[in-house]
Design an enzyme around this catalytic site. Structure first.
Site, PDB file in Angstrom:
ATOM      1  N   SER A 102       0.848  -1.188   0.000  1.00  0.00           N
ATOM      2  CA  SER A 102       0.000   0.000   0.000  1.00  0.00           C
ATOM      3  C   SER A 102       0.885   1.239   0.000  1.00  0.00           C
ATOM      4  CB  SER A 102      -0.905   0.006   1.231  1.00  0.00           C
ATOM      5  OG  SER A 102      -1.748   1.143   1.245  1.00  0.00           O
ATOM      6  N   HIS A 143      -1.818   7.365  -4.924  1.00  0.00           N
ATOM      7  CA  HIS A 143      -2.068   6.187  -4.104  1.00  0.00           C
ATOM      8  C   HIS A 143      -1.950   4.942  -4.975  1.00  0.00           C
ATOM      9  CE1 HIS A 143      -5.274   3.103  -3.348  1.00  0.00           C
ATOM     10  NE2 HIS A 143      -4.629   3.014  -2.203  1.00  0.00           N
ATOM     11  N   ASN A 187      -2.252   0.423  -4.410  1.00  0.00           N
ATOM     12  CA  ASN A 187      -2.422  -0.716  -3.527  1.00  0.00           C
ATOM     13  C   ASN A 187      -2.627  -1.958  -4.381  1.00  0.00           C
ATOM     14  OD1 ASN A 187      -4.324  -2.752  -2.137  1.00  0.00           O
ATOM     15  ND2 ASN A 187      -3.644  -1.495  -0.420  1.00  0.00           N
ATOM     16  N   ARG A 205      -2.820  -6.381  -3.816  1.00  0.00           N
ATOM     17  CA  ARG A 205      -2.884  -7.416  -2.796  1.00  0.00           C
ATOM     18  C   ARG A 205      -3.472  -8.702  -3.383  1.00  0.00           C
ATOM     19  NH1 ARG A 205      -6.534  -3.650  -2.657  1.00  0.00           N
ATOM     20  NH2 ARG A 205      -8.748  -4.199  -2.720  1.00  0.00           N
ATOM     21  N   GLY A 245      -5.641  -6.941  16.657  1.00  0.00           N
ATOM     22  CA  GLY A 245      -4.189  -6.899  16.661  1.00  0.00           C
ATOM     23  C   GLY A 245      -3.589  -6.096  15.528  1.00  0.00           C
ATOM     24  N   ALA A 246      -4.412  -5.320  14.816  1.00  0.00           N
ATOM     25  CA  ALA A 246      -3.913  -4.552  13.675  1.00  0.00           C
ATOM     26  C   ALA A 246      -2.948  -3.461  14.135  1.00  0.00           C
ATOM     27  CB  ALA A 246      -5.073  -3.921  12.917  1.00  0.00           C
ATOM     28  N   ARG A 247      -2.056  -3.097  13.248  1.00  0.00           N
ATOM     29  CA  ARG A 247      -1.068  -2.050  13.559  1.00  0.00           C
ATOM     30  C   ARG A 247      -1.616  -0.714  13.058  1.00  0.00           C
ATOM     31  NH1 ARG A 247       4.137   0.215  12.090  1.00  0.00           N
ATOM     32  NH2 ARG A 247       5.568   0.044  13.856  1.00  0.00           N
TER      33      ARG A 247
END
Length: 423
Positions: free
Chosen positions: A209, A223, A225, A227, A380-382
Site C-alpha cells: 500500500s 495512491h 495498492n 494485494r 491486533g492490527a497495527r
C-alpha cells in the site's frame, strides 16, 4: 525516463498585463513545438514559468493563458536548485529481466505475491529517494503480537520534496471477524454464495500500500495498492482456499489540474492493462471513478486511475502477471510527474488550497475506504501503518468557495465530472 524529454523546447510566451487595486491577472499567448508522441506532449506542457518579485505564474495548457496568483511571497525556494536525475530508477520495467518469482510455479501463489510486494516496495522507495535530497525512508519492520504475520513500513516525513510518503507491505493471516465476513458478502454476490454467514473462516493476505504527499502544491498526491487475498474454512484449512482473489489499483489526486499530466498517468496505466485484457482499463477506470468518491461532497477524491477488487476472472498465473505489470507501471506513471512539478514556485494561496484538498482526501480514507475499515476491524492490527495514508497536514475552511475561472475552480470542475483521460 526523463532523458527522453531533455530536447523539448520550453514554451515561448509574450506577456502583457493589466493591474487593478485588489487583484492582478496576466494573460499570454503561447507558442510551442509539437512533440512526436502524446506521452512526450503530455509531459512537455502545463508548466510554471517562474517567480519574480514574489509573484508566481500559472500556465494552463488548455486555454493558453498565464494567470498571476495573488501577489504573495514565493515558497519552495529550498528545492529550487534541486535537479531530477536524468533517468529515474525503475521506470522502464518492460525492458528489464523478469525476477524469478514471476514464473516460479513451484512456489505457492501466496509466497510469490509476498516476494512481489517486497520487491515492488524496494523499487518504488529507490525511485522516490532519487528525487528527495534531504532524507531517506525509515524502514520499520514489525511483527504481529499474535505471531500471525509481519509488515515493513517505509515512511519518509518532512522532506524537501515529499512532505509524507509511505510504502507499506503487510503479510498477515487471521480469522475473519463477523463484521469483515458480512462486509465481504454484502459487496459481492459471488462471495455471498461461497462464504456461509454462519461458518468461520481464516484468511491470509500479502499486499503493498502506497500513499505519497509531495510538498509542492503543483505536484500531485498519488495512491497505489495491490494485494492477494485467500480465504480458508477454519474447520478444514488443508483443503485449500475457498476463495482467492487479487485487488488493487492506482489513482492520482492533484490539487492543481494539469490535464496533460493526468492523460499521461492514465495512458501509462492503460498500456499496462491492455496486453492482459483490452477491457481491463475502461472497466477498472470506471470502477475507480465510482469507488473513490466523497459521496457527501458529490466529488471524486481525485482524477482517477484504475481500481478493482475480487478479481478472479482468469487463471491465477495470468492475473499475477497483470498485477505485476500494473504495480510497476505506477512508478513510470507517477514519479516523473513529481520530478516535473517539484520545483515550481508557489505562494501561500496554493499551499492553503493544497491543504484543503488534503482534508477531502482524509475524509474519504476515514469514511469510505474499505482497506482502512478492514484494517481497523482486524484484531491486533497495527494502527500506525493503517493510518499511514493520512497526510501530515490538512486544512478545513468553513464554506471555502474558489473564485470562478480560477485554477482551484478548474480542479473542482474536474472532480465533479467524468473524463476519459486516456483518449
Amino acid at each position: 525516463m526523463l532523458a527522453k524529454f531533455s530536447n523539448l523546447k520550453a514554451p515561448v510566451a509574450r506577456l502583457a498585463y493589466t493591474s487593478q487595486i485588489h487583484s492582478v491577472r496576466r494573460y499570454a499567448t503561447q507558442q510551442t513545438t509539437q512533440s512526436q508522441s502524446s506521452a512526450l506532449r503530455a509531459l512537455a506542457t502545463g508548466v510554471c514559468i517562474g517567480a519574480s518579485a514574489g509573484v508566481g505564474y500559472w500556465y494552463g495548457s488548455e486555454n493558453n493563458s498565464f494567470k498571476q496568483q495573488d501577489a504573495q511571497p514565493a515558497l519552495g525556494s529550498e528545492v529550487s536548485r534541486i535537479h531530477a536525475p536524468a533517468k529515474i530508477p525503475n521506470t522502464e520495467y518492460e525492458n528489464e529481466t523478469k525476477p524469478s518469482y514471476y514464473s516460479d510455479t513451484s512456489r505457492s501463489m501466496h509466497e510469490r505475491m509476498e516476494s512481489f510486494v517486497l520487491d515492488l516496495q524496494d523499487r518504488l522507495v529507490v525511485a522516490l529517494e532519487s528525487l528527495e535530497p534531504s532524507q531517506k525512508f525509515i524502514r520499520d519492520r514489525w511483527e504481529r503480537e499474535d505471531g500471525k504475520g509481519y509488515g515493513i513500513s517505509c515512511v519518509l516525513q518532512d522532506g524537501q520534496v515529499f512532505e509524507k510518503a509511505g510504502v507499506n507491505v503487510s503479510v498477515i493471516e487471521g480469522t475473519l471477524t463477523p463484521g469483515q465476513l458480512r462486509s465481504m458478502r454484502e459487496r459481492n454476490p459471488q462471495t455471498a454464495k461461497k462464504l456461509n454467514a454462519n461458518e468461520q473462516y481464516d484468511f491470509r493476505v500479502a499486499g503493498v500500500s502506497v500513499v505519497v504527499h509531495p510538498r509542492n502544491p503543483y505536484a500531485p498526491t498519488a495512491h497505489k495498492n495491490y494485494r492477494r487475498f485467500e480465504v480458508y474454512r477454519k474447520s478444514c484449512p488443508e483443503a485449500g482456499p475457498v476463495m482467492a482473489w487479487f485487488g488493487g489499483g492506482a489513482d492520482l489526486t492533484p490539487a492543481y489540474l494539469f490535464e496533460d499530466d493526468v492523460k499521461y498517468f492514465h495512458q501509462t496505466l492503460k498500456q499496462a492493462c491492455d496486453p492482459h485484457d483490452p477491457q481491463y482499463y475502461p472497466r477498472f477506470k470506471q470502477w475507480c471513478d465510482q469507488y473513490f468518491t466523497n459521496i457527501h461532497r458529490n466529488e471524486t477524491r481525485g482524477v482517477g486511475g484504475i481500481f478493482f477488487d475480487d478479481l478472479e476472472d482468469k487463471e491465477p498465473e495470468e492475473l499475477f502477471h497483470f498485477v505485476y505489470d500494473a504495480g510497476n507501471a505506477f512508478i513510470k506513471a507517477y514519479v516523473p510527474l513529481v520530478a516535473k512539478r517539484m520545483t515550481m514556485p508557489y505562494s501561500q494561496r496554493e499551499r492553503d488550497w493544497q491543504l484543503i484538498r488534503r482534508g477531502h482526501y482524509a475524509e474519504f480514507n476515514l469514511v469510505y475506504d474499505r482497506g482502512t475499515k478492514f484494517g481497523l476491524m482486524t484484531p491486533g492490527a497495527r494502527i500506525e501503518s493503517i493510518l499511514m495514508s493520512l497526510p501530515l497536514t490538512a486544512r478545513w475552511e468553513y464554506m471555502n468557495q474558489p473564485e470562478p475561472g480560477s485554477p482551484e475552480a478548474r480542479l473542482l470542475d474536474a472532480v465533479r465530472t467524468t473524463t476519459e483521460w486516456a483518449g
